[in-house]
Write a protein that holds these residues in place. Structure first.
Motif, PDB file in Angstrom:
ATOM      1  N   LYS A   1       0.839  -1.206   0.000  1.00 10.99           N
ATOM      2  CA  LYS A   1       0.000   0.000   0.000  1.00 10.99           C
ATOM      3  C   LYS A   1       0.866   1.245   0.000  1.00 10.99           C
ATOM      4  O   LYS A   1       2.018   1.235   0.463  1.00 10.99           O
ATOM      5  CB  LYS A   1      -0.941   0.005   1.211  1.00 10.99           C
ATOM      6  N   ALA A   2       0.298   2.325  -0.541  1.00 11.54           N
ATOM      7  CA  ALA A   2       1.021   3.595  -0.581  1.00 11.54           C
ATOM      8  C   ALA A   2       1.086   4.191   0.816  1.00 11.54           C
ATOM      9  O   ALA A   2       0.171   4.035   1.621  1.00 11.54           O
ATOM     10  CB  ALA A   2       0.325   4.563  -1.531  1.00 11.54           C
ATOM     11  N   ILE A   3       2.173   4.890   1.097  1.00 10.66           N
ATOM     12  CA  ILE A   3       2.337   5.537   2.396  1.00 10.66           C
ATOM     13  C   ILE A   3       1.251   6.588   2.581  1.00 10.66           C
ATOM     14  O   ILE A   3       0.862   7.269   1.638  1.00 10.66           O
ATOM     15  CB  ILE A   3       3.745   6.157   2.508  1.00 10.66           C
ATOM     16  N   GLU A   4       0.709   6.696   3.788  1.00 13.03           N
ATOM     17  CA  GLU A   4      -0.342   7.671   4.063  1.00 13.03           C
ATOM     18  C   GLU A   4       0.289   8.978   4.514  1.00 13.03           C
ATOM     19  O   GLU A   4       1.027   9.017   5.488  1.00 13.03           O
ATOM     20  CB  GLU A   4      -1.299   7.126   5.134  1.00 13.03           C
ATOM     21  N   ASP A   5      -0.001  10.024   3.785  1.00 13.90           N
ATOM     22  CA  ASP A   5       0.546  11.345   4.117  1.00 13.90           C
ATOM     23  C   ASP A   5      -0.412  12.392   3.568  1.00 13.90           C
ATOM     24  O   ASP A   5      -0.418  12.704   2.378  1.00 13.90           O
ATOM     25  CB  ASP A   5       1.944  11.516   3.512  1.00 13.90           C
ATOM     26  N   GLU A   6      -1.251  12.934   4.456  1.00 15.07           N
ATOM     27  CA  GLU A   6      -2.291  13.869   4.038  1.00 15.07           C
ATOM     28  C   GLU A   6      -1.700  15.135   3.425  1.00 15.07           C
ATOM     29  O   GLU A   6      -2.219  15.665   2.437  1.00 15.07           O
ATOM     30  CB  GLU A   6      -3.171  14.223   5.240  1.00 15.07           C
ATOM     31  N   ALA A   7      -0.615  15.640   4.010  1.00 18.31           N
ATOM     32  CA  ALA A   7       0.001  16.871   3.492  1.00 18.31           C
ATOM     33  C   ALA A   7       0.559  16.639   2.092  1.00 18.31           C
ATOM     34  O   ALA A   7       0.426  17.502   1.205  1.00 18.31           O
ATOM     35  CB  ALA A   7       1.105  17.340   4.435  1.00 18.31           C
ATOM     36  N   LEU A   8       1.188  15.487   1.876  1.00 16.86           N
ATOM     37  CA  LEU A   8       1.717  15.170   0.544  1.00 16.86           C
ATOM     38  C   LEU A   8       0.580  15.024  -0.457  1.00 16.86           C
ATOM     39  O   LEU A   8       0.670  15.511  -1.595  1.00 16.86           O
ATOM     40  CB  LEU A   8       2.540  13.881   0.606  1.00 16.86           C
ATOM     41  N   LEU A   9      -0.504  14.376  -0.056  1.00 17.21           N
ATOM     42  CA  LEU A   9      -1.651  14.203  -0.948  1.00 17.21           C
ATOM     43  C   LEU A   9      -2.241  15.560  -1.335  1.00 17.21           C
ATOM     44  O   LEU A   9      -2.573  15.795  -2.506  1.00 17.21           O
ATOM     45  CB  LEU A   9      -2.708  13.329  -0.265  1.00 17.21           C
ATOM     46  N   ASP A  10      -2.343  16.468  -0.374  1.00 22.74           N
ATOM     47  CA  ASP A  10      -2.841  17.816  -0.672  1.00 22.74           C
ATOM     48  C   ASP A  10      -1.913  18.542  -1.646  1.00 22.74           C
ATOM     49  O   ASP A  10      -2.364  19.217  -2.580  1.00 22.74           O
ATOM     50  CB  ASP A  10      -2.961  18.638   0.615  1.00 22.74           C
ATOM     51  N   GLU A  11      -0.610  18.406  -1.421  1.00 25.33           N
ATOM     52  CA  GLU A  11       0.348  19.111  -2.271  1.00 25.33           C
ATOM     53  C   GLU A  11       0.313  18.577  -3.699  1.00 25.33           C
ATOM     54  O   GLU A  11       0.351  19.343  -4.669  1.00 25.33           O
ATOM     55  CB  GLU A  11       1.761  18.996  -1.691  1.00 25.33           C
ATOM     56  N   VAL A  12       0.247  17.268  -3.849  1.00 26.36           N
ATOM     57  CA  VAL A  12       0.191  16.676  -5.185  1.00 26.36           C
ATOM     58  C   VAL A  12      -1.120  17.049  -5.880  1.00 26.36           C
ATOM     59  O   VAL A  12      -1.147  17.311  -7.086  1.00 26.36           O
ATOM     60  CB  VAL A  12       0.371  15.146  -5.100  1.00 26.36           C
ATOM     61  N   THR A  13      -2.204  17.083  -5.120  1.00 24.62           N
ATOM     62  CA  THR A  13      -3.495  17.506  -5.675  1.00 24.62           C
ATOM     63  C   THR A  13      -3.394  18.920  -6.242  1.00 24.62           C
ATOM     64  O   THR A  13      -4.053  19.253  -7.234  1.00 24.62           O
ATOM     65  CB  THR A  13      -4.588  17.448  -4.592  1.00 24.62           C
ATOM     66  N   ALA A  14      -2.568  19.739  -5.611  1.00 27.00           N
ATOM     67  CA  ALA A  14      -2.391  21.123  -6.055  1.00 27.00           C
ATOM     68  C   ALA A  14      -1.411  21.253  -7.210  1.00 27.00           C
ATOM     69  O   ALA A  14      -1.239  22.342  -7.753  1.00 27.00           O
ATOM     70  CB  ALA A  14      -1.919  21.975  -4.876  1.00 27.00           C
ATOM     71  N   LEU A  15      -0.768  20.155  -7.600  1.00 28.94           N
ATOM     72  CA  LEU A  15       0.218  20.199  -8.683  1.00 28.94           C
ATOM     73  C   LEU A  15      -0.322  19.681 -10.013  1.00 28.94           C
ATOM     74  O   LEU A  15       0.275  19.929 -11.057  1.00 28.94           O
ATOM     75  CB  LEU A  15       1.451  19.371  -8.295  1.00 28.94           C
ATOM     76  N   VAL A  16      -1.423  18.937  -9.976  1.00 27.98           N
ATOM     77  CA  VAL A  16      -1.930  18.321 -11.209  1.00 27.98           C
ATOM     78  C   VAL A  16      -3.378  18.720 -11.447  1.00 27.98           C
ATOM     79  O   VAL A  16      -4.125  18.995 -10.516  1.00 27.98           O
ATOM     80  CB  VAL A  16      -1.814  16.776 -11.158  1.00 27.98           C
ATOM     81  N   GLU A  17      -3.756  18.747 -12.732  1.00 25.87           N
ATOM     82  CA  GLU A  17      -5.143  19.042 -13.100  1.00 25.87           C
ATOM     83  C   GLU A  17      -5.867  17.786 -13.576  1.00 25.87           C
ATOM     84  O   GLU A  17      -7.082  17.691 -13.464  1.00 25.87           O
ATOM     85  CB  GLU A  17      -5.174  20.102 -14.209  1.00 25.87           C
ATOM     86  N   ARG A  18      -5.077  16.840 -14.111  1.00 27.81           N
ATOM     87  CA  ARG A  18      -5.658  15.582 -14.591  1.00 27.81           C
ATOM     88  C   ARG A  18      -4.746  14.447 -14.119  1.00 27.81           C
ATOM     89  O   ARG A  18      -3.810  14.070 -14.819  1.00 27.81           O
ATOM     90  CB  ARG A  18      -5.770  15.590 -16.113  1.00 27.81           C
ATOM     91  N   PRO A  19      -4.963  13.929 -12.928  1.00 23.72           N
ATOM     92  CA  PRO A  19      -4.022  12.971 -12.338  1.00 23.72           C
ATOM     93  C   PRO A  19      -3.978  11.631 -13.057  1.00 23.72           C
ATOM     94  O   PRO A  19      -5.009  11.106 -13.495  1.00 23.72           O
ATOM     95  CB  PRO A  19      -4.535  12.812 -10.912  1.00 23.72           C
TER      96      PRO A  19
END
Length: 706
Positions: A257-275
């Motif tokens: 499973k992928a490592i759980e990191d809410e801050a990283l998930l938020d940051e990546v969400t802010a970097l892409v428009e079409r994941p």
């Protein structure tokens, strides 16, 4: 009043990823707030915020084309000022009316009403409701002005903008488009040199058309998804990334499973428009490096999601969230694998180099590292922590614990001068543990080296062994005593040395480990190890610790009265406080509690005026039946209550004292405490002092009086 839904979008260059969600929520929130204040929305209006790397947008339901007119009654001036003796308007009144757009004809319609002690003139008028164009223009400018931007950039407007040439504006990033739709109608608002329209832009590389034309406000998200290849909603994009991460990990099998990191998930969400999530891998030889190092470099530097196996161990695979979706993803995968390899190689190099020197050989290097210009070097700090750790260790576990705590304290900061921690400061302590084990030190000392930073934040775990607890206490106390001693205190929301967090860490260890240590003694014993570097601020620091403890207890659900009653006594063993609070809560539920608490407060007030009185009673001087009865009841109840207190049964102790309620009430009804005869007065005060001392061993019961 007919309403339609509103869509407003500001199209910009790539926004700061760590601030994107906050910017999006603030932009949409201020828009709604401003429109509501102008009467253009209702309580039923629903706000939906959108935020992607290149846009901030808001969709608001039920927005009126024009606000309803509003009747306004405005106070002008006292009647005596506005009208002369004949009832005619004075020049002052006429001037005031003229400023409001009225003339002398309005005088006859003015109303008179009392305003305080004087009669005043009031002018009734109707304010025409704001149009949406006016209201949205104001709301948009306000939303831009109130964006929580730490630093703006100034840029020159493009030639196609409203103010071309050398005109420049300031914003978080250059803005290139503005959309404002009320239903399907464009609202003619302007901002940042842009004129609102009905078209925006989609994905930089994968949009089906450009520009993307929006038919109406409600089709914004669906049109962007279809024609622009953009998931506009931050929340939906985040959920899609989480779904793809879980699906990609599940395909690999074996409980990965992928490592759980809410801050990283938020940051990546802010970097892409079409994941688009892709699986990558690196050479297994890198797994010889501590996984914390590899995980940190992948997350912090590359924004990758490391994959862990079922036991929580790092695998040689990781997930990348790409912003493009090519038919063949091999080039994207290969590119990311090439990028991460040098990072991992650096981590391996640092780890290999660091292990060539022991931690003990690095101790001298701390003398060259400045801790604080008033408190000396890290080397001096280590010696202070060692002295505190040895003293605390002797109290808690004798020579054995003092010895292991001394060794851990000596080496705890040495990883600060390693290459790995120099590159990744977040690994301090963690790397110290690995290097200690590499040096052949026992696990207890190695664990303590890592754990002496704990708890690092609210909810963090405590040190896993007593050596770690002792060094963590000493380390946090050294920081607190030193900073208070040189006057570096927290102010408002500023706390650069994290003194609040350190104080809560000390509190948690004392409470959760139920340590037999007195707070005042701990703080007082720490100050002398600084020599003449600091002033003794033990009293202020002790107050600070109890204040932080009070706040923590209130957050846990205890009432302010309960906390105040218990902490007013400054209990030195913080591990006892929870039992005291439970006892106070049980006591407060008794029918006798209000009367006894009120009596206790009355006794406190009496004794404040007689501070020299001691708790001594002469039976020969007891005259009134009520005082004789109270003394007899106390002789029966107090020994039992005191024995229960000494045994740690605080609830039973307070409940035993409740039996005194009737005799205490009778005493105050039938006895004059401050009798004229001095011997009687002192005896009665002594009786009350004995009662007061017994009643307030668990908590200051007078604090329970509303």
């Amino acid at each position: 009043m007919t309403t339609q839904n509103l869509l407003l979008e500001l199209f910009v260059e790539e926004l700061p990823p760590k601030a994107l969600k906050k910017l999006g929520d603030a932009f949409a929130g201020v828009l709604l707030e401003q429109l509501k204040s102008q009467g253009l929305t209702s309580a039923a209006s629903v706000l939906t915020a959108f935020a992607s790397p290149r846009r901030l947008a808001a969709h608001i339901t039920g927005v009126a084309a024009q606000a309803a007119d509003k009747a306004v009654s405005q106070k002008l001036m006292p009647v005596s000022v506005g009208l002369d003796a004949s009832g005619n308007a004075t020049p002052a009144l006429l001037k005031k009316l003229q400023a409001l757009g009225a003339d002398v004809s309005a005088v006859a319609g003015l109303k008179k009403a009392m305003d305080g002690k004087a009669e005043a003139l009031f002018y009734d008028s109707t304010v025409i409701g704001a149009t949406l164009a006016e209201g949205l223009q104001k709301a948009l400018l306000e939303a831009i002005a109130k964006l929580p931007i730490p630093k703006v950039m100034s840029y020159q407007l493009e030639s196609g903008c409203e103010l071309p040439g050398w005109s420049s504006v300031s914003f978080v990033r250059p803005a290139h488009g503005l959309v404002a739709l009320h239903g399907s109608t464009v609202v003619p608002v302007k901002a940042l040199g842009l004129q609102a329209g009905n078209s925006t832009h989609g994905h930089r590389f994968e949009a089906a058309v450009d520009p993307v034309v929006l038919a109406d406000a409600d089709s914004y998200a669906s049109t962007l998804a279809r024609d622009g290849a953009v998931i506009a909603s931050f929340t939906e994009r985040k959920a899609e990334i989480a779904r793809q991460l879980a699906a990609a990990a599940a395909k690999l099998g074996g409980g990965v499973k992928a490592i759980e990191d809410e801050a990283l998930l938020d940051e990546v969400t802010a970097l892409v428009e079409r994941p688009n999530v892709l699986v990558c891998e690196f050479e297994t030889e890198f797994l010889d490096v501590p996984q914390e190092c590899l995980i940190l470099t992948m997350k912090a530097n590359q924004k990758y999601f490391p994959l862990l196996d079922a036991s929580g161990k790092l695998t040689n695979k990781f997930l990348v969230v790409s912003n493009i979706t090519p038919q063949d993803g091999s080039l994207v995968i290969g590119g990311n694998e090439r990028v991460v390899r040098p990072r991992l190689a650096d981590a391996k190099f640092f780890f290999d180099q660091d292990r060539k020197k022991t931690l003990a050989s690095r101790v001298a290097g701390l003398d060259k590292v400045v801790y604080h210009n008033k408190l000396g070097t890290q080397g001096e700090r280590v010696e202070r922590v060692r002295a505190m750790a040895k003293a605390i260790g002797l109290q808690l576990g004798g020579d054995a614990l003092a010895g292991s705590a001394d060794q851990a304290a000596l080496l705890a900061k040495t990883d600060l001068v390693t290459d790995m921690v120099g590159e990744f400061p977040e690994l301090q302590g963690i790397m110290g543990r690995y290097y200690a084990l590499n040096d052949g030190l026992n696990a207890e000392v190695a664990d303590a080296i890592e754990d002496h930073y704990k708890p690092r934040f609210a909810g963090d775990e405590l040190p896993r062994n007593m050596t770690g607890v002792v060094v963590a206490l000493a380390d946090k106390l050294e920081t607190l005593v030193g900073m208070f001693g040189i006057g570096n205190l927290p102010t408002g929301d500023k706390d650069p040395f994290a003194l609040r967090r350190h104080a809560l860490g000390v509190i948690r260890m004392l409470v959760e480990k139920d340590l037999p240590l007195d707070v005042s003694a701990l703080v007082g014993a720490a100050a002398p190890v600084f020599g003449d570097k600091i002033s003794d601020a033990s009293a202020a620091l002790t107050d600070f610790i109890y204040d932080r403890f009070a706040g923590s207890l209130r957050e846990q659900g205890y009432s302010a009265q309960e906390v105040d009653a218990v902490l007013a006594l400054r209990p030195q063993r913080l591990g006892d406080v929870a039992k005291r609070l439970a006892a106070v809560r049980a006591f407060a539920a008794l029918p006798e509690a209000p009367a006894l608490a009120a009596a206790n407060k009355r006794i406190s007030n009496i004794l404040k005026k007689a501070p020299e009185v001691d708790a001594h009673v002469s039976e020969l001087l007891l005259q009134e039946p009520a005082e004789i009865a109270l003394y007899a009841a106390m002789k029966d109840v107090l020994p039992k209550a005191n024995a229960q207190f000494d045994a740690g049964d605080y609830t039973a102790s307070l409940q035993s004292l409740a039996a005194l309620r009737t005799t205490v009430d009778a005493f105050f009804d039938g006895v004059m405490v401050n009798a004229e005869a001095m011997d009687l007065r002192l005896n009665r005060q002594g009786l009350l002092k004995s009662l007061h001392d017994a009643m307030n061993r668990v908590a200051d019961l007078s604090r329970l009086v509303a």
